[in-house]
Design a protein around this motif. Structure first.
Motif, PDB file in Angstrom:
ATOM      1  N   ALA A 110      66.486 110.927 -31.279  1.00  0.00           N
ATOM      2  CA  ALA A 110      65.081 110.382 -31.727  1.00  0.00           C
ATOM      3  C   ALA A 110      64.278 111.443 -31.108  1.00  0.00           C
ATOM      4  CB  ALA A 110      64.799 109.038 -30.588  1.00  0.00           C
ATOM      5  N   THR A 111      63.018 112.107 -32.405  1.00  0.00           N
ATOM      6  CA  THR A 111      62.421 112.900 -31.973  1.00  0.00           C
ATOM      7  C   THR A 111      60.855 111.907 -31.809  1.00  0.00           C
ATOM      8  OG1 THR A 111      62.609 113.213 -34.387  1.00  0.00           O
ATOM      9  CG2 THR A 111      63.713 114.221 -32.907  1.00  0.00           C
ATOM     10  N   ASP A 112      60.120 112.586 -31.457  1.00  0.00           N
ATOM     11  CA  ASP A 112      58.472 112.368 -31.091  1.00  0.00           C
ATOM     12  C   ASP A 112      58.163 112.346 -32.699  1.00  0.00           C
ATOM     13  OD1 ASP A 112      55.949 111.195 -30.395  1.00  0.00           O
ATOM     14  OD2 ASP A 112      55.587 113.696 -29.089  1.00  0.00           O
ATOM     15  N   ALA A 113      57.417 111.118 -33.104  1.00  0.00           N
ATOM     16  CA  ALA A 113      56.839 111.787 -34.410  1.00  0.00           C
ATOM     17  C   ALA A 113      55.312 111.446 -34.708  1.00  0.00           C
ATOM     18  CB  ALA A 113      57.063 110.090 -35.293  1.00  0.00           C
ATOM     19  N   ALA A 155      69.388 111.465 -27.508  1.00  0.00           N
ATOM     20  CA  ALA A 155      69.463 112.922 -27.627  1.00  0.00           C
ATOM     21  C   ALA A 155      67.723 113.119 -28.017  1.00  0.00           C
ATOM     22  CB  ALA A 155      70.500 113.680 -27.907  1.00  0.00           C
ATOM     23  N   GLY A 156      67.122 113.923 -27.739  1.00  0.00           N
ATOM     24  CA  GLY A 156      65.587 114.057 -28.426  1.00  0.00           C
ATOM     25  C   GLY A 156      64.485 113.900 -27.618  1.00  0.00           C
ATOM     26  N   SER A 157      63.465 114.263 -28.074  1.00  0.00           N
ATOM     27  CA  SER A 157      62.241 114.639 -27.756  1.00  0.00           C
ATOM     28  C   SER A 157      61.533 113.325 -27.739  1.00  0.00           C
ATOM     29  CB  SER A 157      60.751 115.397 -28.131  1.00  0.00           C
ATOM     30  OG  SER A 157      60.842 114.476 -29.779  1.00  0.00           O
ATOM     31  N   ALA A 158      61.846 111.830 -28.013  1.00  0.00           N
ATOM     32  CA  ALA A 158      61.339 111.007 -27.940  1.00  0.00           C
ATOM     33  C   ALA A 158      61.765 110.273 -26.334  1.00  0.00           C
ATOM     34  CB  ALA A 158      61.862 110.216 -29.226  1.00  0.00           C
ATOM     35  N   PHE A 159      62.055 110.756 -25.801  1.00  0.00           N
ATOM     36  CA  PHE A 159      62.824 109.753 -24.663  1.00  0.00           C
ATOM     37  C   PHE A 159      61.988 110.529 -23.509  1.00  0.00           C
ATOM     38  CE2 PHE A 159      66.775 109.298 -26.970  1.00  0.00           C
ATOM     39  CZ  PHE A 159      66.559 108.413 -27.753  1.00  0.00           C
ATOM     40  N   HIS A 176      71.660 111.042 -21.103  1.00  0.00           N
ATOM     41  CA  HIS A 176      70.114 111.389 -22.091  1.00  0.00           C
ATOM     42  C   HIS A 176      70.344 112.637 -21.786  1.00  0.00           C
ATOM     43  CE1 HIS A 176      67.729 111.244 -19.215  1.00  0.00           C
ATOM     44  NE2 HIS A 176      67.275 111.357 -18.685  1.00  0.00           N
ATOM     45  N   ASP A 177      69.542 113.646 -22.895  1.00  0.00           N
ATOM     46  CA  ASP A 177      69.210 115.026 -23.087  1.00  0.00           C
ATOM     47  C   ASP A 177      67.547 115.140 -23.678  1.00  0.00           C
ATOM     48  OD1 ASP A 177      67.991 117.517 -23.240  1.00  0.00           O
ATOM     49  OD2 ASP A 177      70.177 118.185 -23.992  1.00  0.00           O
ATOM     50  N   ALA A 178      66.695 115.077 -22.952  1.00  0.00           N
ATOM     51  CA  ALA A 178      65.289 114.845 -24.221  1.00  0.00           C
ATOM     52  C   ALA A 178      64.765 116.163 -24.147  1.00  0.00           C
ATOM     53  CB  ALA A 178      64.173 113.838 -22.417  1.00  0.00           C
ATOM     54  N   ILE A 179      65.153 117.394 -23.950  1.00  0.00           N
ATOM     55  CA  ILE A 179      64.840 118.252 -23.992  1.00  0.00           C
ATOM     56  C   ILE A 179      65.101 119.039 -25.594  1.00  0.00           C
ATOM     57  CG2 ILE A 179      64.413 121.095 -22.720  1.00  0.00           C
ATOM     58  CD1 ILE A 179      64.792 119.082 -20.318  1.00  0.00           C
TER      59      ILE A 179
END
Lengths: 229, 339
Positions: A110-113, A155-159, A176-179
């Motif tokens: 999931a990424t920041d939209a 995984a992803g910037s959304a987190f 998780h990996d938010a970076i």
């Protein structure tokens, strides 16, 4: 197989050159100036590795979802390079690349939209290749649901952008990996498999994967909401 | 010498091939007007999406229709500005990459230079020097042109462009989008002289324009009690006449001030018939000549970009040393230099 891969869907951009088992990746210097640095970095990568564009099998690119301008930059450059080199193009989901990079089997990428929303898709990664289970979607984080199961890796910037989302989903996750950001080396590796499965496209069929498709209101919609023509 | 030209600055995707000995070998154009119609104006994000969806196919079609192979191209020219940033980036990204892969130069071209040189593509081309009147939905400028890349700004609009005034006035008269051509068609059925509309800045010193007040004057007419929609054609005729009066007067004054006898008209509004009739009549009275692009090259197109690129390339211009995707959404024409 020889593939040049481009990933410019977010602030951190990379390009990669895959020659059979070997993958060389380079990051673009700086942020938010991908258009200025992308071709220079590609030129250096192919010159330093003595790999003429004309001897490549394909140009792969991170098709998104992500920043629209970044997706189009990667797509237009892939189209132009492939047309000039007389080869095909492989659009690869940026969320699939993110999943493959995680090293886990069940991944929610999931990424920041921006605009308060997130892009997301769920994959099962088998032999390094992500198989889509759900998505891709663009929605507010409150609406995001995990497919059944408790073994999800996030995984992803959304987190990072939405800590409340991470808290809500953590009960069903194993970590998780938010970076993490999608990288061109992963795009290149996935492209190999996609080409084997018949996914090589002529440049004119290559397109970004926007996911967010409603970007403006028609005159009729504005009027219906009490706005002006 | 063969040059591929790519135009993606606004809502038209244009591709063309110009040969310095054989002329224009082929050009294709895709207009997005139907795409944007439902929105009442150009939506930049949708414009960019449509450019990237169609550009590679248009390039292939253009090569086929020109019976030209990629290997025969000597350079790739593209519109680098002014225009919508996202739309420009599609053409620039594609063209720079194509040039890199073909090992030929990629040349960034100024959109308005393309327009003002486009009459040179016609059967009866003007010679330098001349005065250029650039009139479109995005621009209204008078330039003194002494050669390729030698442009002096004489005057420009301080608010709306002439074509923008046409479109906005059409919108407030309920003529749909894009209303400019519809307003002109309606005007052809009307009678001039019923409505006293202003001629903004016509008598002011200098060669600048202003069209937003004219639009407001029309708004006052149609929102006044007693406005009868049956008079729309007459109002359209008076609006068009006011715009044409101003453009005509300023263009003739520009020729006088520069001591020149040739006027070149370019841009979408240059296709307006009433403007052409009036400019031709004024010029004839004073022994001057007016030149227009071929009708199909009045709108945005790839041919003018291929042509401008070919002139610059043939004159020895070469691109920046390291390839990069650079666009200039705002780019004053007078900043250009000779090749």
């Amino acid at each position: 197989m020889k593939i040049l891969a481009i990933e410019t869907s977010c602030e951190h951009a990379t390009v990669a050159l895959l020659c059979d088992e070997r993958v060389v990746e380079r990051a673009l210097d700086g942020h938010s100036t991908h258009s200025e640095r992308l071709l220079k970095t590609i030129s250096e990568l192919i010159v330093d590795n003595d790999q003429p564009l004309g001897e490549l099998d394909a140009i792969a690119f991170g098709a998104g979802p992500g920043a629209f301008t970044g997706l189009r930059l990667a797509c237009a450059v892939a189209q132009g390079l492939a047309t000039g080199a007389g080869i095909g193009v492989v659009p690869v989901s940026s969320l699939a690349a993110l999943s493959a990079m995680s090293g886990h089997e069940y991944v929610l990428a999931a990424t920041d939209a921006r605009m308060g929303e997130v892009y997301s898709a769920a994959f099962r990664v088998l032999d390094g290749f992500p198989v889509l289970i759900a998505g891709p979607d663009c929605q507010v984080p409150e609406q995001m649901q995990l497919p059944p199961g408790t073994q999800w890796y996030l995984a992803g910037s959304a987190f990072g952008a939405h800590p409340s989302l991470l808290r809500r989903l953590s009960a069903s996750s194993i970590g998780h990996d938010a970076i993490a950001v999608p990288q061109a080396s992963s795009i290149a590796r996935l492209a190999v498999r996609m080409i084997e499965d018949g996914g090589l496209l002529p440049p004119e069929q290559a397109a970004p994967l926007y996911v967010r498709n409603k970007v403006a209101l028609t005159t009729a919609e504005r009027l219906a909401r009490g706005g002006k023509a | 010498m063969k040059v591929l030209g790519i135009e993606t600055s606004c809502d038209e995707t244009g591709v063309a091939i110009y040969d310095t000995t054989q002329g224009l070998l082929g050009h294709t154009l895709h207009s997005q007007v139907d795409l944007h119609a439902a929105y009442g104006g150009v939506v930049p994000e949708l414009a960019s999406r449509d450019h990237i969806r169609l550009l590679p196919a248009l390039v292939r079609q253009t090569l086929e229709s020109a019976r030209c192979s990629l290997a025969e191209l000597d350079a790739v020219a593209y519109t680098a500005g002014p225009g919508l940033a996202g739309a420009l980036l599609v053409g620039a990204g594609y063209a720079e990459s194509l040039g890199l892969a073909l090992r030929v130069p990629a040349l960034p071209i100024h959109h308005l230079e393309g327009h003002l040189l486009s009459p040179l593509l016609s059967r009866d081309p003007p010679e330098f020097p001349f005065v250029a009147l650039l009139v479109s939905g995005g621009h209204t400028q008078l330039m003194e042109v002494t050669g390729v890349g030698a442009y002096r700004l004489l005057g420009e609009t301080l608010d709306d462009a002439a074509g923008e005034a046409f479109d906005k006035t059409a919108k407030l008269m309920g003529l749909g989008y894009p209303g400019g051509p519809q307003l002109a068609a309606l005007a052809a059925a009307g009678r001039v002289g019923r409505f006293a509309l202003p001629r903004p800045m016509m008598r002011a010193a200098g060669l600048d324009f202003s069209f937003s007040g004219l639009k407001t004057a029309v708004l006052n007419v149609v929102s006044a009690p007693g406005w009868d929609a049956a008079d729309a054609a007459d109002l359209a005729a008076d609006f068009q006449e006011a715009v044409v009066d101003v453009l005509c007067a300023k263009a003739m004054r520009a020729l006088e001030l520069c001591g020149l006898s040739r006027l070149v008209v370019a841009g979408g509004v240059g296709a307006n018939l009433r403007l052409r009739v009036r400019l031709d009549a004024s010029a004839r009275r004073k022994g001057r000549q007016v030149y227009y692009p071929e009708p199909e090259l009045c709108t945005d197109n790839g041919a003018m970009i291929a042509f401008a690129g070919a002139l610059r390339f043939a004159a020895g211009e070469r691109p920046h040393a390291a390839p990069a995707v650079r666009v200039r959404p705002r780019w004053p024409l007078a900043e250009l230099q000779r090749p």
